[in-house]
Design a protein around this motif. Sequence first.
Motif, PDB file in Angstrom:
ATOM      1  N   ILE A 264      -1.595  -5.537  -0.016  1.00  0.00           N
ATOM      2  CA  ILE A 264      -1.127  -4.307   0.565  1.00  0.00           C
ATOM      3  C   ILE A 264      -1.933  -3.912   1.797  1.00  0.00           C
ATOM      4  CG2 ILE A 264      -0.656  -1.958   0.038  1.00  0.00           C
ATOM      5  CD1 ILE A 264       1.130  -3.981  -1.333  1.00  0.00           C
ATOM      6  N   HIS A 265      -0.992  -3.535   2.834  1.00  0.00           N
ATOM      7  CA  HIS A 265      -1.702  -3.364   4.153  1.00  0.00           C
ATOM      8  C   HIS A 265      -1.776  -1.587   4.257  1.00  0.00           C
ATOM      9  CE1 HIS A 265      -1.052  -1.792   8.244  1.00  0.00           C
ATOM     10  NE2 HIS A 265      -2.092  -2.440   8.656  1.00  0.00           N
ATOM     11  N   PHE A 266      -2.622  -1.229   4.850  1.00  0.00           N
ATOM     12  CA  PHE A 266      -2.635   0.316   5.238  1.00  0.00           C
ATOM     13  C   PHE A 266      -3.725   0.559   6.158  1.00  0.00           C
ATOM     14  CE2 PHE A 266      -6.018  -0.540   1.959  1.00  0.00           C
ATOM     15  CZ  PHE A 266      -7.238   0.239   2.370  1.00  0.00           C
ATOM     16  N   VAL A 267      -3.423   1.735   6.960  1.00  0.00           N
ATOM     17  CA  VAL A 267      -4.386   2.131   7.911  1.00  0.00           C
ATOM     18  C   VAL A 267      -4.920   3.278   7.479  1.00  0.00           C
ATOM     19  CG1 VAL A 267      -3.984   3.630  10.200  1.00  0.00           C
ATOM     20  CG2 VAL A 267      -2.774   1.555   9.833  1.00  0.00           C
ATOM     21  N   HIS A 268      -6.196   3.778   7.427  1.00  0.00           N
ATOM     22  CA  HIS A 268      -7.130   4.741   6.887  1.00  0.00           C
ATOM     23  C   HIS A 268      -7.831   5.399   7.925  1.00  0.00           C
ATOM     24  CE1 HIS A 268      -9.811   5.799   3.360  1.00  0.00           C
ATOM     25  NE2 HIS A 268      -9.591   6.896   3.900  1.00  0.00           N
ATOM     26  N   VAL A 269      -7.472   6.658   8.128  1.00  0.00           N
ATOM     27  CA  VAL A 269      -8.136   7.352   9.457  1.00  0.00           C
ATOM     28  C   VAL A 269      -8.944   8.548   8.708  1.00  0.00           C
ATOM     29  CG1 VAL A 269      -7.697   8.457  11.590  1.00  0.00           C
ATOM     30  CG2 VAL A 269      -6.370   6.500  10.961  1.00  0.00           C
ATOM     31  N   LYS A 270     -10.021   8.628   9.082  1.00  0.00           N
ATOM     32  CA  LYS A 270     -11.126   9.940   8.451  1.00  0.00           C
ATOM     33  C   LYS A 270     -11.340  10.739   9.449  1.00  0.00           C
ATOM     34  CE  LYS A 270     -13.443   6.680   5.011  1.00  0.00           C
ATOM     35  NZ  LYS A 270     -14.632   6.465   4.532  1.00  0.00           N
ATOM     36  N   PRO A 271     -11.483  11.998   9.281  1.00  0.00           N
ATOM     37  CA  PRO A 271     -11.583  12.849  10.545  1.00  0.00           C
ATOM     38  C   PRO A 271     -13.037  12.470  11.218  1.00  0.00           C
ATOM     39  CG  PRO A 271     -11.836  13.780   8.218  1.00  0.00           C
ATOM     40  CD  PRO A 271     -11.278  12.515   8.033  1.00  0.00           C
ATOM     41  N   PRO A 272     -12.935  12.631  12.542  1.00  0.00           N
ATOM     42  CA  PRO A 272     -14.270  12.515  13.076  1.00  0.00           C
ATOM     43  C   PRO A 272     -15.294  13.403  12.990  1.00  0.00           C
ATOM     44  CG  PRO A 272     -12.619  13.223  14.628  1.00  0.00           C
ATOM     45  CD  PRO A 272     -11.899  13.018  13.538  1.00  0.00           C
TER      46      PRO A 272
ATOM     47  N   TYR B  97       7.075  -5.154   4.398  1.00  0.00           N
ATOM     48  CA  TYR B  97       7.200  -4.499   5.581  1.00  0.00           C
ATOM     49  C   TYR B  97       5.968  -4.777   6.430  1.00  0.00           C
ATOM     50  CZ  TYR B  97      11.288  -1.460   4.111  1.00  0.00           C
ATOM     51  OH  TYR B  97      12.612  -1.093   3.759  1.00  0.00           O
ATOM     52  N   GLY B  98       6.296  -4.973   7.532  1.00  0.00           N
ATOM     53  CA  GLY B  98       4.957  -5.227   8.488  1.00  0.00           C
ATOM     54  C   GLY B  98       4.024  -6.333   7.869  1.00  0.00           C
ATOM     55  N   PHE B  99       2.746  -5.863   7.737  1.00  0.00           N
ATOM     56  CA  PHE B  99       1.705  -6.515   7.228  1.00  0.00           C
ATOM     57  C   PHE B  99       1.550  -6.534   5.458  1.00  0.00           C
ATOM     58  CE2 PHE B  99       0.785  -5.191  11.528  1.00  0.00           C
ATOM     59  CZ  PHE B  99       0.583  -6.451  12.175  1.00  0.00           C
ATOM     60  N   SER B 100       2.328  -5.786   4.840  1.00  0.00           N
ATOM     61  CA  SER B 100       2.170  -5.900   3.399  1.00  0.00           C
ATOM     62  C   SER B 100       3.139  -7.045   3.049  1.00  0.00           C
ATOM     63  CB  SER B 100       2.664  -4.687   2.916  1.00  0.00           C
ATOM     64  OG  SER B 100       1.718  -3.449   2.783  1.00  0.00           O
ATOM     65  N   GLU B 101       2.272  -8.015   2.014  1.00  0.00           N
ATOM     66  CA  GLU B 101       3.038  -9.036   1.447  1.00  0.00           C
ATOM     67  C   GLU B 101       4.140  -8.638   0.741  1.00  0.00           C
ATOM     68  OE1 GLU B 101       1.704 -12.638  -1.388  1.00  0.00           O
ATOM     69  OE2 GLU B 101       0.346 -11.026  -0.940  1.00  0.00           O
ATOM     70  N   ALA B 102       5.392  -9.469   0.811  1.00  0.00           N
ATOM     71  CA  ALA B 102       6.700  -9.293   0.319  1.00  0.00           C
ATOM     72  C   ALA B 102       6.455  -9.714  -1.305  1.00  0.00           C
ATOM     73  CB  ALA B 102       7.831 -10.023   1.039  1.00  0.00           C
ATOM     74  N   SER B 103       7.295  -9.078  -2.010  1.00  0.00           N
ATOM     75  CA  SER B 103       7.440  -9.517  -3.374  1.00  0.00           C
ATOM     76  C   SER B 103       8.020 -11.005  -3.592  1.00  0.00           C
ATOM     77  CB  SER B 103       8.226  -8.480  -4.478  1.00  0.00           C
ATOM     78  OG  SER B 103       8.473  -9.120  -5.641  1.00  0.00           O
ATOM     79  N   SER B 104       7.451 -11.797  -4.571  1.00  0.00           N
ATOM     80  CA  SER B 104       7.951 -13.062  -4.911  1.00  0.00           C
ATOM     81  C   SER B 104       9.032 -12.987  -5.858  1.00  0.00           C
ATOM     82  CB  SER B 104       7.084 -14.069  -5.296  1.00  0.00           C
ATOM     83  OG  SER B 104       6.053 -14.369  -4.162  1.00  0.00           O
ATOM     84  N   LYS B 105       9.379 -11.723  -6.382  1.00  0.00           N
ATOM     85  CA  LYS B 105      10.230 -11.516  -7.368  1.00  0.00           C
ATOM     86  C   LYS B 105      11.161 -10.387  -7.179  1.00  0.00           C
ATOM     87  CE  LYS B 105       6.826 -13.433 -10.987  1.00  0.00           C
ATOM     88  NZ  LYS B 105       6.005 -14.137  -9.925  1.00  0.00           N
TER      89      LYS B 105
END
Length: 454
Positions: free
Chosen positions: A125-133, A188-196
């Motif tokens: 599972i791909h995600f972007v994680h942005v913390k406050p500066p 979607y995008g960089f998250s792996e697709a289900s095989s099932k």
Amino acid sequence: MWLEIVLASVLGFVIYWFVSKDKEETLPLEDGWWGPGLRPAAPEDESIRPFKVETSDEEINDLHQRIEKFRLTPPLEDSRFHYGFNTNHLKKIVSYWRNTFDWRKQVEILNKYPHFKTKIEGLDIHFVHVKPPQLPSGRAAKPLLMVHGWPGSFYEFYKIIPLLTDPKNHGLSDEHVFEVICPSIPGYGFSEASSKKGLNSVATARIFYKLMLRLGFQEFYLQGGDWGSLICTNIAQMVPRHVKGLHLNMALIFRNIYTLTPLLGRCFGRLWGYTERDIELIYPFKKIFYFVMAEGGYMLIQSTKPDTVGCALNDSPVGLAAYILEKFSTWTNAEFRDLEDGGLERKFSLDDLLTVVMLYWTTGCITSSQRFYKENMGRGMISSNQYRIKAYVPTGFAAFPCDSLHCPERWVKFKYPKLISYSYIARGGHFAALEEPELLAQDIRKFVGLLERQ
């Protein structure tokens, strides 16, 4: 007249019956395995790994070669976008894509926020994680999970992220500072697709809930539109005690008796709690049927035979661009169908639009993204429990006037009984975070402020 009165009375009784039998229910928190083969006996690797978007000469050269060989059918005279994407304008976009668009530069932009991957239920599972500066002294950031839809991606949130994580440096109060997590839906995008088979919005909601726990968040806020609104709603239905608040800019409301009330006509609208603005956005009611007929074809294809059309789209970048960008035209404003260029650059830059397309092209995910329709709509969508069960968490709703279908406050409150904020947004359509990031950010902040003052 008497017939309308009788119908209104019967409908009122039915609504009372539905409301009087209301009780709080939750979706079961189950488990799943979506990777290839059988689930391994060993525990799943729960590590969180940094990820970077990359490209190569080979990838870019292949794209250019395919673009150079595209074949287009000339459009009908004066057809504009009434038959779909006008190929005269598509030629201009393709020329820009081949000769001016800089994918390497866009990859750098994509990497300006931290990316990560982690394995959940057998999928990367791909995600972007942005913390406050920076944070005001003695204050903590508010964790906010933001979920995209189709044909969108995590990139939709790039313009709104700084307004939420760094508000003070963008002319906003630092009363509410968020820590933003934007995952890619599996497939979607960089998250792996289900095989099932079977990975639907409920399974995705469970995966994203596990993601938030893995990141150390026991309580968090949710925000979504399109499929994101359904996924976030499912999380709220599944684990309401972990959800501090739910903010939506779209609601998929089917098993709701109020959705039948527009059939009674404009004159009975106020009887059912519709405001003047609701009536403006709903009527004439025939435009809803027109939308279903004019815009619903893609939905029928993707909820029945996604792999067939996926073969064509995954093989032709120009075909993929036409298919995706047509939605960024008509879903942003239905009146853009009357324009030769589809109004695309009235709301978006070509670089932004082509980056959206490239996230589907370079990852080859168009087919797996379309399967999400099959898993959700091709398997008894209306009869599913998730559409019957309400979401009992504090909710805010932003009604963008040009979105596909308008949901009056009464409709939303039936599904989300703890609705505390409902806003008519001044302008904007379906892709709110990319099109009107300031307006969406303002409404999220307004909702959180109302909630925290309760």
